[in-house]
Design an enzyme around this catalytic site. Structure first.
Site, short mmCIF file in Angstrom:
data_model
loop_
_atom_site.label_atom_id
_atom_site.label_comp_id
_atom_site.label_asym_id
_atom_site.label_seq_id
_atom_site.Cartn_x
_atom_site.Cartn_y
_atom_site.Cartn_z
N GLU A 55 46.21 36.49 42.95
CA GLU A 55 46.40 37.62 42.02
C GLU A 55 47.81 37.68 41.48
O GLU A 55 48.04 38.05 40.32
CB GLU A 55 46.03 38.94 42.71
CG GLU A 55 44.60 39.00 43.24
CD GLU A 55 43.55 38.51 42.26
OE1 GLU A 55 43.68 38.79 41.05
OE2 GLU A 55 42.60 37.84 42.70
N ALA A 90 39.16 40.28 44.37
CA ALA A 90 40.34 41.03 43.92
C ALA A 90 40.39 40.97 42.40
O ALA A 90 39.63 40.22 41.77
CB ALA A 90 41.61 40.45 44.52
N MET A 91 41.28 41.74 41.80
CA MET A 91 41.42 41.78 40.34
C MET A 91 42.88 41.98 39.98
O MET A 91 43.58 42.81 40.55
CB MET A 91 40.55 42.91 39.75
CG MET A 91 40.71 43.11 38.26
SD MET A 91 40.29 41.61 37.33
CE MET A 91 41.30 41.85 35.86
N GLU A 109 41.73 31.33 35.64
CA GLU A 109 41.23 31.21 37.02
C GLU A 109 41.52 29.86 37.67
O GLU A 109 41.81 29.79 38.85
CB GLU A 109 39.73 31.51 37.06
CG GLU A 109 39.36 32.91 36.58
CD GLU A 109 40.02 34.02 37.40
OE1 GLU A 109 40.61 33.75 38.47
OE2 GLU A 109 39.95 35.18 36.95
N HIS A 138 48.25 35.29 38.66
CA HIS A 138 47.65 35.83 37.43
C HIS A 138 48.63 36.69 36.64
O HIS A 138 48.43 36.88 35.43
CB HIS A 138 46.45 36.71 37.77
CG HIS A 138 45.14 35.98 37.84
ND1 HIS A 138 44.72 35.11 36.86
CD2 HIS A 138 44.14 36.03 38.75
CE1 HIS A 138 43.52 34.64 37.17
NE2 HIS A 138 43.14 35.18 38.31
N ASN A 192 44.69 43.27 37.51
CA ASN A 192 45.22 44.27 36.56
C ASN A 192 46.76 44.27 36.64
O ASN A 192 47.34 44.37 37.70
CB ASN A 192 44.74 45.67 36.93
CG ASN A 192 43.27 45.70 37.31
OD1 ASN A 192 42.42 45.37 36.51
ND2 ASN A 192 43.00 46.07 38.55
#
Length: 918
Positions: free
Chosen positions: A345, A309-310, A367, A348, A312
């Site tokens: 995520e 996953a990311m 991370e 983050h 953004n």
């Protein structure tokens, strides 16, 4: 039981520039593509121009598979210069202009653009000097094909149930790929605001970080979606997508709109993710005491996606297996995975997005924190998922990597894109999480939470370094508060950096530097004489022994400040001590029968007791194993088996004698390699009662269900007849119904694996793989297909993975690993990688997770000197490509570790098994 058992099984695994270019290169070395000198020689951009605001227009054409765009970047000039240097990769720049603060052209001439591909940079020369303190705009028009891989602005496809292929365009920029979608200052320090406009056709939607402000029809069947201005953020967090997905939405208690997007025919799999995202975002807002700063948060499942996953900001992207959950098909483990990835995520959005590391050497600040907050958040919000069991597994994995000489410090030098990619590894994620857990246990939950709140408030919308975290963690207090034992620094000069801990003064920054600026893990040695504990520390290395001449040189300079914890037979509470020297002596209050260090494995270190100490703990487990917590029991066994390369295996084998009494359900997935017939027989005898008690259902708590999943998988893998018969019966019933009946989700993969062992079963599963609309189900099919003992079938699978049509390219690294794990596939996978190396590097960039997984995965089972030479010779043949990759050393050292393990322990193991079976 399985957690402890599977731990055991693993071990069997320029002149034009007014501003100086600060060039260190000889003249003429850094030439642009047109042969002119490029005005900047460094990989990192100059700091004399800073972006303030990007105005971006992007238009992807999903028919021609190209995109065009323009960007107007407001820049702040710090020093007088004629040059603007920024990033661009694989983009064709059509126009470049510099405008003044009134947006008037500075020059009547078309400005030339110099390109320097080896540093992925371009430079624009302004005939008029750009003056320090003035505002300017850089305007560029550009275009490129949509990328074929998983980085930049790339194309993704999916198939409908009717077999129609549909196309979407999505972005993935971390760490250095925003430059593939627009010319930009692509480093985390260059935070800016973004105003995004996206052009699309009427049958698609466009998404970006911020909510849609308005849509304008611009003719020719095109619409332009205009999005609100973003908060200040780094370029790698920018995101935009054009697709035809469906969504489900909900609102948090604080008014944040959360939406889950997926392929239309997978819309029914989005509902659990919505529930989890709502609950977890609300938890983080309370825990961090900072409201989520954007009006909305989207979570979208992308059909082609290399990472898990990311994050953004406001538009998080996921692999389908990491976001979608089908209660009729997905298992308890699948649910845990989806929840953990969402927790990661969402963490983050604060750690990484709100506060960003200054440079990629400190990516662990993103991370490691996000990995750790997965566990903190799930423990609070979803206690029934028993995520604390999984955390031990995370630290076991980190120790495995960190006990090799090829490990690295958490905070490490990384300059070029391949080195930066390699930073996204076990050390940043898992070791980062484990030392944060140790720190939280040291500071107390309240002290840790208040410290990270200070850190987030101090650096929000900005960048931070490793030391900034340590400076933020402890508040300053008066001498009176300090003397009273407050969790704080003293404000007096004499004890400015001291921290009160168990009556001792500790320099927290100095302590944490020993964990983040040097590699490796400490081994604590313990010898008890009466009431005295003689404690020592050294660096733990799996494949270097004390009698090896290199041992002493590899120990030089290694010293940790270790927050030790210990329990004894006469204490029901945890005692603490900071070890800051190579050796120390602790005096116990009274005589004791046993001592167990590293209570609940809250510390990141391995413990080796003297013979008397191990014997006392072995006996304790035999007569009253519940005197120790399940975490203590698991860590004892893990430590013993870590030590078998350094010492001998008898210690570990004797320790596990109590396991028949073990009732705690914990799981650790490990590769099972080279298990002899005798070991299979012994394990099946030893654990038959546990196996026979398992139901082929989805009943019970999550921990019960995960235990069932592992136990039955192991039993069938070991050819246990009752397991094979039941699985075969379930498989046949499923086939006869043409997949209409639902298999129990937790055992479905085991059932498929048994079914895949004959020709018709394998062919049926491959057919089902092609039509399934659930990626978690497809991953189970793929595991089963890769378990075949037919080498021709395995070769066909690998070729399908390389082709990328039936088996998507994103799944190729894991497929290669699955085949390599199969005893029939060891050399098949290795030969495949050697033959197709150049093609693999085209699909997965050097340093990427995909390439690392392929390299380590294919050699993980090798255990002979001949195989070691084979691996070394191949890596030498591609030295030019991989010379800077740390993963080559990791892979080679893993083979050396396997060789050493076998040479030291095989005969002992054989004798031990024969004695037990006789």
């Amino acid at each position: 039981i399985m957690h402890l058992l599977l731990v055991i099984l693993f071990f069997l695994e320029a002149q034009f520039c007014v501003q100086s270019s600060d060039s260190n290169s000889p003249a003429g070395e850094n030439l642009a593509t047109n042969g002119l000198p490029f005005p900047w020689s460094k990989v990192r951009l100059p700091s004399y121009i800073v972006p303030v605001h990007y105005h971006l227009l992007i238009h992807p054409n999903l028919t021609t598979l190209r995109f065009n765009g323009s960007v107007k970047i407001e820049i702040d000039v710090k020093n007088n210069t004629n040059w603007v240097v920024l990033h661009s990769k694989n983009l064709k720049i059509f126009t470049a202009t510099v405008l003044d603060e009134h947006e008037a052209h500075l020059s009547d001439k078309v400005l030339s653009v110099l390109e320097y591909p080896s540093h992925e940079q371009i430079a624009i020369f302004s005939p008029k000097i750009l003056t320090s303190g003035e505002k300017y705009f850089l305007y560029l028009e550009f275009g490129a094909p949509l990328s074929d891989g998983f980085y930049g602005f790339y194309k993704s496809t999916y198939k409908t149930k009717a077999g129609e292929t549909r196309v979407l365009a999505s972005t993935h920029f971390e760490p250095t790929s925003a430059r593939m979608a627009l010319p930009c200052f692509d480093e985390p320090i260059f935070k800016a605001n973004y105003t995004v406009r996206i052009r699309r056709g009427p049958s698609h939607i466009a998404l970006s970080n911020m909510p849609l402000e308005q849509t304008v029809e611009i003719g020719n069947g095109l619409f332009e979606d205009q999005f609100e201005v973003s908060v200040r953020m780094s370029s790698y967090l920018l995101a935009f997508i054009v697709c035809d997905f469906r969504s489900v939405s909900g609102m948090t208690a604080t008014g944040i709109n959360i939406t889950i997007y997926a392929v239309p025919e997978k819309w029914h799999q989005t509902h659990y993710a919505l529930e989890a995202a709502l609950r977890l975002l609300e938890f983080y807002e309370q825990y961090f005491n900072i409201l989520y700063p954007l009006p909305k948060l989207d979570l979208i499942a992308i059909p082609d996606f290399q990472a898990g996953a990311m994050e953004n900001w406001g538009l998080t992207t996921y692999r389908e297996t990491s976001l979608l959950y089908d209660p009729d098909i997905s298992s308890a483990s699948d649910k845990l995975w989806v929840t953990m990835v969402i927790g990661h995520e969402l963490a983050h959005q604060w750690f990484g997005n709100l506060v960003t590391m200054e440079w990629w050497n400190d990516i662990w600040l993103n991370e490691g924190f996000a990995r750790y907050m997965e566990f903190v958040s799930l423990e609070a919000v979803y206690p029934e998922l028993k995520v604390e069991d999984h955390f031990l597994d995370t630290c076991f994995g980190a120790i495995g990597r960190d006990s090799l000489n090829s490990s690295r410090p958490i905070s490490s030098l990384a300059e070029n894109p391949a080195q930066i990619e390699e930073m996204f590894d076990t050390v940043s994620y898992d070791k980062g999480a484990c030392i944060l857990h140790m720190l939280r246990n040291f500071l107390t939950n309240e002290g840790f939470q208040s410290g990270i709140i200070r850190y987030l408030h101090r650096f929000k919308y900005s960048n931070a370094r490793n030391e900034d975290l340590w400076d933020s963690l402890i508040k300053t207090c008066s001498e009176e508060e300090f003397t009273a034992g407050e969790y704080c620094y003293s404000s007096t000069q004499a004890t400015k950096n001291a921290y009160r801990f168990a009556g001792e003064h500790i320099d927290l920054k100095k302590m944490m530097y020993t964990w983040t600026l040097q590699k490796g893990i400490p081994l604590i040695t313990v010898k008890r004489q009466g009431r005295k504990l003689y404690i020592g520390q050294e660096r733990f290395l799996k494949i270097v022994l004390p009698d090896d001449p290199s041992w002493h040189s590899l120990q030089e300079g290694y010293l940790w400040h270790i927050p030790l914890t210990y329990k004894t037979s006469h204490s029901d509470y945890e005692m603490k001590h900071i070890l800051t020297t190579k050796s120390d002596v602790l005096t116990l209050d009274e005589e004791v029968d046993w001592v167990k260090l590293n209570s609940d494995m809250n510390g990141y270190y391995i413990v080796h007791y003297d013979e008397e100490g191990w014997n006392a703990l072995t006996e304790l487990l035999r007569i009253n194993h519940t005197a120790l917590s399940f975490k203590d029991r698991a860590s004892l066994i893990h430590n013993a088996f870590q030590l078998v390369t350094k010492f001998y295996i008898n210690l570990a084998l004797d320790l596990i004698g109590y396991l028949k009494s073990e009732t705690h359900n914990m799981i650790e997935k490990r590769n099972i390699a080279d298990i002899t017939h005798n070991l299979k027989t012994y394990i099946l005898q030893y654990f038959r009662d546990v196996i026979d008690k398992q139901s082929w259902s989805d009943d019970g708590m999550v921990s019960d269900r995960r235990l069932r999943e592992e136990v039955l998988s192991l039993a069938c893998d070991f050819d246990y007849p009752p397991c094979l018969e039941k699985a075969k019966h379930l498989y046949n019933s499923w086939v006869e119904s043409n997949g209409a009946i639902s298999l129990p989700t937790d055992v479905s993969e085991t059932v498929y694996m048994v079914g895949a062992q004959d020709d018709s079963g394998w062919a049926y599963l491959l057919e089902k793989y092609g039509v399934s609309m659930c990626e978690t189900e497809k991953s189970k099919f793929l595991s089963a297909l890769a378990s075949s003992k037919d080498s021709e079938k395995l070769s066909r699978l690998l070729q399908l993975g390389m082709d990328g049509t039936l088996i998507k390219t994103q799944n190729l690294p894991s497929l290669i690993y699955l085949v390599a794990k199969n005893p029939v596939g060891h050399f098949l996978a290795w030969d495949f990688v050697k033959k197709h190396w150049d093609e693999l590097v085209e699909k997965f960039p050097l340093g990427s997770f995909g390439i690392r997984n392929i390299i380590v995965g294919t050699v993980t089972q090798f255990s002979s000197t001949e195989e070691l030479r084979e691996v070394e010779n191949f890596f030498k043949s591609i030295t030019e490509q991989v010379s800077e990759l740390r993963v080559i050393q990791v892979a080679t050292e893993n083979v050396e570790k396997n060789i050493m393990w076998l040479s030291r322990n095989l005969e002992t193991m054989r004798t031990w098994l024969q004695q037990r079976l006789n």
